[in-house]
Design a protein around this motif. Sequence first.
Motif, PDB file in Angstrom:
ATOM      1  N   ALA A  72     -22.546  -0.099  38.828  1.00 38.40           N
ATOM      2  CA  ALA A  72     -23.519  -1.192  38.779  1.00 38.40           C
ATOM      3  C   ALA A  72     -24.946  -0.657  38.838  1.00 38.40           C
ATOM      4  O   ALA A  72     -25.818  -1.093  38.079  1.00 38.40           O
ATOM      5  N   ALA A  73     -25.193   0.301  39.734  1.00 40.11           N
ATOM      6  CA  ALA A  73     -26.535   0.857  39.876  1.00 40.11           C
ATOM      7  C   ALA A  73     -26.952   1.618  38.623  1.00 40.11           C
ATOM      8  O   ALA A  73     -28.092   1.494  38.153  1.00 40.11           O
ATOM      9  N   ARG A  74     -26.034   2.397  38.071  1.00 38.15           N
ATOM     10  CA  ARG A  74     -26.361   3.173  36.870  1.00 38.15           C
ATOM     11  C   ARG A  74     -26.592   2.261  35.668  1.00 38.15           C
ATOM     12  O   ARG A  74     -27.482   2.495  34.849  1.00 38.15           O
ATOM     13  N   THR A  75     -25.812   1.198  35.560  1.00 37.57           N
ATOM     14  CA  THR A  75     -25.960   0.263  34.440  1.00 37.57           C
ATOM     15  C   THR A  75     -27.271  -0.505  34.542  1.00 37.57           C
ATOM     16  O   THR A  75     -27.949  -0.738  33.538  1.00 37.57           O
ATOM     17  N   ALA A  76     -27.638  -0.890  35.755  1.00 38.32           N
ATOM     18  CA  ALA A  76     -28.883  -1.648  35.945  1.00 38.32           C
ATOM     19  C   ALA A  76     -30.093  -0.786  35.646  1.00 38.32           C
ATOM     20  O   ALA A  76     -31.030  -1.223  34.978  1.00 38.32           O
ATOM     21  N   GLY A  77     -30.091   0.454  36.134  1.00 40.09           N
ATOM     22  CA  GLY A  77     -31.231   1.321  35.927  1.00 40.09           C
ATOM     23  C   GLY A  77     -32.481   0.768  36.582  1.00 40.09           C
ATOM     24  O   GLY A  77     -32.430  -0.099  37.452  1.00 40.09           O
ATOM     25  N   ARG A  78     -33.627   1.231  36.152  1.00 41.32           N
ATOM     26  CA  ARG A  78     -34.891   0.773  36.723  1.00 41.32           C
ATOM     27  C   ARG A  78     -35.416  -0.465  36.017  1.00 41.32           C
ATOM     28  O   ARG A  78     -36.019  -1.325  36.628  1.00 41.32           O
ATOM     29  N   VAL A  79     -35.181  -0.548  34.722  1.00 41.09           N
ATOM     30  CA  VAL A  79     -35.756  -1.649  33.965  1.00 41.09           C
ATOM     31  C   VAL A  79     -35.131  -2.977  34.347  1.00 41.09           C
ATOM     32  O   VAL A  79     -35.792  -4.002  34.364  1.00 41.09           O
ATOM     33  N   TYR A  80     -33.864  -2.971  34.705  1.00 42.23           N
ATOM     34  CA  TYR A  80     -33.144  -4.214  34.913  1.00 42.23           C
ATOM     35  C   TYR A  80     -32.880  -4.523  36.385  1.00 42.23           C
ATOM     36  O   TYR A  80     -31.899  -5.143  36.743  1.00 42.23           O
ATOM     37  N   VAL A  81     -33.807  -4.088  37.254  1.00 45.88           N
ATOM     38  CA  VAL A  81     -33.646  -4.341  38.676  1.00 45.88           C
ATOM     39  C   VAL A  81     -33.574  -5.842  38.962  1.00 45.88           C
ATOM     40  O   VAL A  81     -32.855  -6.291  39.846  1.00 45.88           O
ATOM     41  N   ALA A  82     -34.295  -6.657  38.195  1.00 46.04           N
ATOM     42  CA  ALA A  82     -34.339  -8.101  38.430  1.00 46.04           C
ATOM     43  C   ALA A  82     -32.971  -8.750  38.270  1.00 46.04           C
ATOM     44  O   ALA A  82     -32.727  -9.821  38.821  1.00 46.04           O
ATOM     45  N   VAL A  83     -32.073  -8.118  37.525  1.00 50.29           N
ATOM     46  CA  VAL A  83     -30.746  -8.712  37.329  1.00 50.29           C
ATOM     47  C   VAL A  83     -29.667  -7.843  37.956  1.00 50.29           C
ATOM     48  O   VAL A  83     -28.502  -7.890  37.565  1.00 50.29           O
ATOM     49  N   ARG A  84     -30.055  -7.030  38.944  1.00 53.33           N
ATOM     50  CA  ARG A  84     -29.097  -6.122  39.572  1.00 53.33           C
ATOM     51  C   ARG A  84     -27.900  -6.860  40.160  1.00 53.33           C
ATOM     52  O   ARG A  84     -26.754  -6.429  40.011  1.00 53.33           O
ATOM     53  N   GLU A  85     -28.147  -7.982  40.852  1.00 52.03           N
ATOM     54  CA  GLU A  85     -27.046  -8.723  41.468  1.00 52.03           C
ATOM     55  C   GLU A  85     -26.110  -9.292  40.407  1.00 52.03           C
ATOM     56  O   GLU A  85     -24.885  -9.305  40.587  1.00 52.03           O
ATOM     57  N   GLU A  86     -26.670  -9.742  39.302  1.00 49.77           N
ATOM     58  CA  GLU A  86     -25.836 -10.274  38.221  1.00 49.77           C
ATOM     59  C   GLU A  86     -24.968  -9.183  37.625  1.00 49.77           C
ATOM     60  O   GLU A  86     -23.781  -9.393  37.335  1.00 49.77           O
TER      61      GLU A  86
END
Length: 238
Positions: A72-86
């Motif tokens: 999940a953390a690797r997929t989210a990366g830095r750009v997509y922190v706003a949707v990390r929970e999703e």
Amino acid sequence: MSVIERGHLPGVPVSAHRNVPVADLHRFLIAPERTTTELDTAWEVLLERARRDADWQLVALGVAAPRLAQIAARTAGRVYVAVREEIAAAVLGGFAEALLTVTPESGRGLIAHQLLRRAQAAGQKVVDQRKAACKRQPTEAEREEHLPEPGTVGRGASHPDLALARLVARGVITAQEADLIGRHRIEGVTLRRLGAERGWYPMQATRALRAAEHKVARALGYAQPGTARRATVHTAEA
């Protein structure tokens, strides 16, 4: 842990002569000396039991939890922190579904990896959908709503993320700038934290936010520099 503490679950047979207690299963599976046969044997048992008993579903999810968090953390990366929970929820849901539906195939790697690939695909789907929403060209009706007359901003019924996505779609701001505005102005994340996540110097986040907000202000027809923040916040609330 509550499932384990009840003490009702039998050990997991990993060979003809060895049963691994449920409480020791995670340590057993991540030990570097484990063979492919032992790993697959354990997961075959977990799959079979998970499809018959909800307690074993929890055991399998618990064993995989550290890897799922990494995915999940690797997929989210830095750009997509706003949707990390999703993304995290999608990864967990993808693994849970795979646990109950996937038929492991020989030649496609370890059973655990086949399940984890499904989880990663579910998380990536969320990212791809967000990218598509940002890149999609708005309709004529959306263009009119996207750039309203000065003084009318804030009267729409759009979700803040969608309002920012429309700004990105029109090329007013980048996806990174939209993420910066949304997380700071809507979610209340500090600029210090946002800068640290991006590896910026302390003032870089402030300058980046100010530049993004000025772009929004100009697009909305606000001529005075002092109105940049107000225009941005109104747009995010629109």
